[in-house]
Design a protein around this motif. Structure first.
Motif, PDB file in Angstrom:
ATOM      1  N   SER A  49       0.842  -1.189   0.000  1.00 29.42           N
ATOM      2  CA  SER A  49       0.000   0.000   0.000  1.00 29.42           C
ATOM      3  C   SER A  49       0.878   1.241   0.000  1.00 29.42           C
ATOM      4  O   SER A  49       2.099   1.168   0.141  1.00 29.42           O
ATOM      5  CB  SER A  49      -0.903  -0.001   1.232  1.00 29.42           C
ATOM      6  OG  SER A  49      -0.119   0.181   2.392  1.00 29.42           O
ATOM      7  N   ALA A  50       0.264   2.388  -0.136  1.00 28.85           N
ATOM      8  CA  ALA A  50       1.011   3.642  -0.175  1.00 28.85           C
ATOM      9  C   ALA A  50       1.754   3.880   1.132  1.00 28.85           C
ATOM     10  O   ALA A  50       2.889   4.365   1.130  1.00 28.85           O
ATOM     11  CB  ALA A  50       0.065   4.797  -0.465  1.00 28.85           C
ATOM     12  N   ILE A  51       1.145   3.526   2.246  1.00 30.84           N
ATOM     13  CA  ILE A  51       1.802   3.721   3.536  1.00 30.84           C
ATOM     14  C   ILE A  51       3.036   2.828   3.647  1.00 30.84           C
ATOM     15  O   ILE A  51       4.080   3.255   4.146  1.00 30.84           O
ATOM     16  CB  ILE A  51       0.813   3.456   4.690  1.00 30.84           C
ATOM     17  CG1 ILE A  51      -0.277   4.525   4.671  1.00 30.84           C
ATOM     18  CG2 ILE A  51       1.527   3.423   6.025  1.00 30.84           C
ATOM     19  CD1 ILE A  51      -1.373   4.312   5.673  1.00 30.84           C
ATOM     20  N   GLU A  52       2.942   1.611   3.164  1.00 26.34           N
ATOM     21  CA  GLU A  52       4.100   0.720   3.193  1.00 26.34           C
ATOM     22  C   GLU A  52       5.218   1.268   2.322  1.00 26.34           C
ATOM     23  O   GLU A  52       6.390   1.186   2.689  1.00 26.34           O
ATOM     24  CB  GLU A  52       3.697  -0.680   2.744  1.00 26.34           C
ATOM     25  CG  GLU A  52       2.823  -1.390   3.753  1.00 26.34           C
ATOM     26  CD  GLU A  52       2.228  -2.670   3.204  1.00 26.34           C
ATOM     27  OE1 GLU A  52       2.049  -2.774   1.979  1.00 26.34           O
ATOM     28  OE2 GLU A  52       1.925  -3.560   4.007  1.00 26.34           O
ATOM     29  N   PHE A  53       4.866   1.827   1.151  1.00 26.81           N
ATOM     30  CA  PHE A  53       5.882   2.435   0.296  1.00 26.81           C
ATOM     31  C   PHE A  53       6.555   3.610   0.995  1.00 26.81           C
ATOM     32  O   PHE A  53       7.766   3.788   0.907  1.00 26.81           O
ATOM     33  CB  PHE A  53       5.275   2.911  -1.027  1.00 26.81           C
ATOM     34  CG  PHE A  53       5.113   1.823  -2.049  1.00 26.81           C
ATOM     35  CD1 PHE A  53       6.176   1.033  -2.429  1.00 26.81           C
ATOM     36  CD2 PHE A  53       3.882   1.597  -2.627  1.00 26.81           C
ATOM     37  CE1 PHE A  53       6.024   0.034  -3.363  1.00 26.81           C
ATOM     38  CE2 PHE A  53       3.716   0.594  -3.572  1.00 26.81           C
ATOM     39  CZ  PHE A  53       4.794  -0.190  -3.936  1.00 26.81           C
ATOM     40  N   VAL A  54       5.789   4.417   1.716  1.00 25.04           N
ATOM     41  CA  VAL A  54       6.358   5.556   2.437  1.00 25.04           C
ATOM     42  C   VAL A  54       7.308   5.074   3.525  1.00 25.04           C
ATOM     43  O   VAL A  54       8.405   5.622   3.694  1.00 25.04           O
ATOM     44  CB  VAL A  54       5.235   6.436   3.032  1.00 25.04           C
ATOM     45  CG1 VAL A  54       5.793   7.461   3.997  1.00 25.04           C
ATOM     46  CG2 VAL A  54       4.460   7.120   1.924  1.00 25.04           C
ATOM     47  N   ILE A  55       6.923   4.056   4.255  1.00 22.53           N
ATOM     48  CA  ILE A  55       7.770   3.533   5.329  1.00 22.53           C
ATOM     49  C   ILE A  55       9.059   2.954   4.756  1.00 22.53           C
ATOM     50  O   ILE A  55      10.158   3.221   5.264  1.00 22.53           O
ATOM     51  CB  ILE A  55       6.999   2.493   6.162  1.00 22.53           C
ATOM     52  CG1 ILE A  55       5.866   3.179   6.938  1.00 22.53           C
ATOM     53  CG2 ILE A  55       7.935   1.745   7.111  1.00 22.53           C
ATOM     54  CD1 ILE A  55       4.912   2.219   7.600  1.00 22.53           C
ATOM     55  N   ILE A  56       8.940   2.162   3.701  1.00 23.75           N
ATOM     56  CA  ILE A  56      10.123   1.565   3.080  1.00 23.75           C
ATOM     57  C   ILE A  56      11.045   2.663   2.549  1.00 23.75           C
ATOM     58  O   ILE A  56      12.266   2.615   2.730  1.00 23.75           O
ATOM     59  CB  ILE A  56       9.710   0.595   1.958  1.00 23.75           C
ATOM     60  CG1 ILE A  56       9.027  -0.637   2.564  1.00 23.75           C
ATOM     61  CG2 ILE A  56      10.911   0.186   1.114  1.00 23.75           C
ATOM     62  CD1 ILE A  56       8.334  -1.520   1.554  1.00 23.75           C
ATOM     63  N   THR A  57      10.470   3.681   1.907  1.00 27.14           N
ATOM     64  CA  THR A  57      11.273   4.781   1.373  1.00 27.14           C
ATOM     65  C   THR A  57      11.970   5.539   2.493  1.00 27.14           C
ATOM     66  O   THR A  57      13.155   5.886   2.373  1.00 27.14           O
ATOM     67  CB  THR A  57      10.388   5.733   0.553  1.00 27.14           C
ATOM     68  OG1 THR A  57       9.764   4.984  -0.498  1.00 27.14           O
ATOM     69  CG2 THR A  57      11.196   6.859  -0.039  1.00 27.14           C
ATOM     70  N   ALA A  58      11.276   5.793   3.590  1.00 26.95           N
ATOM     71  CA  ALA A  58      11.878   6.507   4.712  1.00 26.95           C
ATOM     72  C   ALA A  58      13.049   5.716   5.301  1.00 26.95           C
ATOM     73  O   ALA A  58      14.088   6.300   5.638  1.00 26.95           O
ATOM     74  CB  ALA A  58      10.831   6.774   5.783  1.00 26.95           C
ATOM     75  N   ILE A  59      12.891   4.414   5.410  1.00 24.98           N
ATOM     76  CA  ILE A  59      13.980   3.583   5.930  1.00 24.98           C
ATOM     77  C   ILE A  59      15.182   3.625   4.993  1.00 24.98           C
ATOM     78  O   ILE A  59      16.332   3.772   5.434  1.00 24.98           O
ATOM     79  CB  ILE A  59      13.490   2.135   6.150  1.00 24.98           C
ATOM     80  CG1 ILE A  59      12.503   2.091   7.318  1.00 24.98           C
ATOM     81  CG2 ILE A  59      14.664   1.185   6.402  1.00 24.98           C
ATOM     82  CD1 ILE A  59      11.789   0.771   7.478  1.00 24.98           C
ATOM     83  N   LEU A  60      14.933   3.529   3.695  1.00 22.00           N
ATOM     84  CA  LEU A  60      16.036   3.568   2.737  1.00 22.00           C
ATOM     85  C   LEU A  60      16.727   4.924   2.715  1.00 22.00           C
ATOM     86  O   LEU A  60      17.951   5.000   2.595  1.00 22.00           O
ATOM     87  CB  LEU A  60      15.531   3.195   1.339  1.00 22.00           C
ATOM     88  CG  LEU A  60      15.089   1.741   1.174  1.00 22.00           C
ATOM     89  CD1 LEU A  60      14.517   1.520  -0.213  1.00 22.00           C
ATOM     90  CD2 LEU A  60      16.250   0.801   1.434  1.00 22.00           C
ATOM     91  N   VAL A  61      15.964   6.009   2.840  1.00 16.14           N
ATOM     92  CA  VAL A  61      16.564   7.349   2.886  1.00 16.14           C
ATOM     93  C   VAL A  61      17.419   7.496   4.143  1.00 16.14           C
ATOM     94  O   VAL A  61      18.537   8.032   4.086  1.00 16.14           O
ATOM     95  CB  VAL A  61      15.466   8.436   2.814  1.00 16.14           C
ATOM     96  CG1 VAL A  61      16.015   9.804   3.180  1.00 16.14           C
ATOM     97  CG2 VAL A  61      14.849   8.472   1.429  1.00 16.14           C
ATOM     98  N   ALA A  62      16.926   7.036   5.281  1.00 14.05           N
ATOM     99  CA  ALA A  62      17.702   7.110   6.527  1.00 14.05           C
ATOM    100  C   ALA A  62      18.979   6.285   6.416  1.00 14.05           C
ATOM    101  O   ALA A  62      20.053   6.715   6.861  1.00 14.05           O
ATOM    102  CB  ALA A  62      16.847   6.633   7.698  1.00 14.05           C
TER     103      ALA A  62
END
Length: 92
Positions: A49-62
């Motif tokens: 879902s969109a929320i999962e994509f946001v979480i995954i992206t935030a982890i990768l950016v960090a």
């Protein structure tokens, strides 16, 4: 006499996808994004879902930021340890 089928990228009503030819890098990117979005919307049970994509992206950016900080510190420490002799002639 046969008529040619209209290419899929010309059938869209979205101006962003039709504004660029798929032969250009931006056009290809927009077309790929549109196809991916339509595929995700047609089958909501597929993928994240969109929320999962946001979480995954935030982890990768960090993670990328942390790696960048570590590399920066290693390079800075090594650069500061280099002994640079004074230039001859007073350093003019």
């Amino acid at each position: 006499m046969k008529t040619q089928a209209t290419p899929r990228w010309r059938e869209t009503s979205r101006p962003a996808a039709g504004a660029f030819s798929p032969a250009t890098p931006i056009g290809w990117l927009l077309l790929s994004l549109q196809v991916h979005t339509e595929r995700a919307r047609s089958a909501p049970e597929r993928g994240a879902s969109a929320i999962e994509f946001v979480i995954i992206t935030a982890i990768l950016v960090a993670l990328a930021a942390a790696v960048g900080v570590v590399i920066y510190r290693l390079v800075t420490d090594e650069a500061e340890s280099i002994d640079i002799p004074d230039a001859p002639g007073g350093g003019l």
